[in-house]
Design an enzyme around this catalytic site. Sequence first.
Site, PDB file in Angstrom:
ATOM      1  N   GLY A   8       0.820  -1.207   0.000  1.00 12.27           N
ATOM      2  CA  GLY A   8       0.000   0.000   0.000  1.00 12.27           C
ATOM      3  C   GLY A   8       0.852   1.253   0.000  1.00 12.27           C
ATOM      4  O   GLY A   8       0.508   2.259   0.619  1.00 12.27           O
ATOM      5  N   SER A  10       1.558   3.469  -2.303  1.00 11.60           N
ATOM      6  CA  SER A  10       1.344   4.489  -3.333  1.00 11.60           C
ATOM      7  C   SER A  10       0.630   5.735  -2.829  1.00 11.60           C
ATOM      8  O   SER A  10       0.591   6.751  -3.519  1.00 11.60           O
ATOM      9  CB  SER A  10       0.548   3.892  -4.504  1.00 11.60           C
ATOM     10  OG  SER A  10      -0.742   3.500  -4.073  1.00 11.60           O
ATOM     11  N   GLY A  49      18.353  12.081  -4.920  1.00 10.77           N
ATOM     12  CA  GLY A  49      18.903  12.267  -3.582  1.00 10.77           C
ATOM     13  C   GLY A  49      20.229  11.564  -3.398  1.00 10.77           C
ATOM     14  O   GLY A  49      20.765  10.934  -4.322  1.00 10.77           O
ATOM     15  N   ASN A  87       1.289  -2.538   5.418  1.00 14.42           N
ATOM     16  CA  ASN A  87       0.512  -1.327   5.591  1.00 14.42           C
ATOM     17  C   ASN A  87      -0.800  -1.332   4.810  1.00 14.42           C
ATOM     18  O   ASN A  87      -1.762  -0.696   5.211  1.00 14.42           O
ATOM     19  CB  ASN A  87       1.347  -0.109   5.155  1.00 14.42           C
ATOM     20  CG  ASN A  87       0.497   1.125   4.939  1.00 14.42           C
ATOM     21  OD1 ASN A  87       0.064   1.770   5.887  1.00 14.42           O
ATOM     22  ND2 ASN A  87       0.239   1.462   3.677  1.00 14.42           N
ATOM     23  N   SER A 139      -4.063  -0.177  14.278  1.00 13.08           N
ATOM     24  CA  SER A 139      -4.842   1.043  14.518  1.00 13.08           C
ATOM     25  C   SER A 139      -5.274   1.069  15.972  1.00 13.08           C
ATOM     26  O   SER A 139      -5.441   0.012  16.606  1.00 13.08           O
ATOM     27  CB  SER A 139      -6.081   1.078  13.618  1.00 13.08           C
ATOM     28  OG  SER A 139      -6.956   2.126  14.008  1.00 13.08           O
ATOM     29  N   TYR A 152     -13.601  -3.565  10.504  1.00 10.58           N
ATOM     30  CA  TYR A 152     -12.266  -2.976  10.355  1.00 10.58           C
ATOM     31  C   TYR A 152     -11.474  -3.113  11.651  1.00 10.58           C
ATOM     32  O   TYR A 152     -10.300  -3.494  11.642  1.00 10.58           O
ATOM     33  CB  TYR A 152     -12.402  -1.504   9.963  1.00 10.58           C
ATOM     34  CG  TYR A 152     -11.088  -0.760   9.849  1.00 10.58           C
ATOM     35  CD1 TYR A 152     -10.265  -0.922   8.740  1.00 10.58           C
ATOM     36  CD2 TYR A 152     -10.671   0.116  10.849  1.00 10.58           C
ATOM     37  CE1 TYR A 152      -9.060  -0.242   8.630  1.00 10.58           C
ATOM     38  CE2 TYR A 152      -9.474   0.805  10.750  1.00 10.58           C
ATOM     39  CZ  TYR A 152      -8.675   0.624   9.646  1.00 10.58           C
ATOM     40  OH  TYR A 152      -7.480   1.306   9.546  1.00 10.58           O
ATOM     41  N   ALA A 154     -11.826  -5.328  13.947  1.00  6.82           N
ATOM     42  CA  ALA A 154     -11.482  -6.736  14.143  1.00  6.82           C
ATOM     43  C   ALA A 154     -10.247  -7.122  13.334  1.00  6.82           C
ATOM     44  O   ALA A 154      -9.383  -7.862  13.811  1.00  6.82           O
ATOM     45  CB  ALA A 154     -12.661  -7.626  13.754  1.00  6.82           C
TER      46      ALA A 154
END
Length: 244
Positions: A8, A10, A49, A87, A139, A152, A154
Site C-alpha cells: 500500500g 502508493s 537524492g 501497511n 490502529s 475494520y 477486528a
Amino acid sequence: MRNVLVTGGSRGIGLGIVRRLADAGFRAIAIARKESSELTTAIAAAANGNSGSLHFVPFDLAEIECIAALVKQVRKDFGPIYGLVNNAGMSAEGTLALMNVSQIEQLLRLNTLSPMVMSKYVVRSMMADGGGRIVNVASIVASTGYSGLSVYSATKASLIGFTRSLAREVGRLGVNVNAVAPGFVDTDMTHSLTAEHREQIVRRSALRRLVDVDDVANAVEFLLSDKAKNITGTVLTVDAGNTA
C-alpha cells in the site's frame, strides 16, 4: 542497501513510509495496484537524492495465491529482503447488521489474510538470509472500539495478536516483529469525517491535535533501524495521546 517492502505504498501512510525510508538510506519498494502521481514524484526525488532509493512493484494484494511468486520475484530483482511493512488495508464504515457479507470477506482478505500470507513468504526469505524486521500497521480502534468500524477494528486487532505470536515464533531466527497503531491520521481515509467530528477527536487527544503521516512513518523507520534491535512483539501507539 537494505531492502524494505511496503504494501500500500502508493498513497497515504504507505507513501509517507516509503519516502521516509528512502530518505533514511533504505531501498524502499512500494507495492500497490497502481503507481500514483505522488509516488512517481517521490521516486524521482529519491533518484536525485544522496541516500536510499524508491521503487514500485505493481501487485493486487487481494490475489493471495500469487503472493509467493511476488516475494520470489522481488528477491530475485532486488536481493535479500531486510524489512516488510504490512501497511495495505481498506476501511469500510457501516453497521455490521447492514454490511454485505461480501464486503466483510473483502476486508478480511486484504486487511488480515494478505499480510499474514505476505509475512509467511517473507519470513522464509529472512530465515535464509539471517534475519530481518516486520512491522504491521494496525490502529488504535483495535483496542478502543469505534461505532461503525466493527469489522475494520477486528482486522486490526487480529494483526496485533498476529504480531505478538509471530515475534515469539521467529525471534530465535533473528526476525523482529512489531506493530504500529496510528490514531486518526489526516489521510484520504479520514476525509469523510465532519469538521465537528475531527474537532471532537482533537479535544480528546492529550496533545490536542491529529497525527501526521510523518509521525507514523518515523515510528516505522525507528522499528526498522538498529536502534530497535531489542524491541519485538510490541505495539507502538502513535495517536497524539488519544488513548492516554
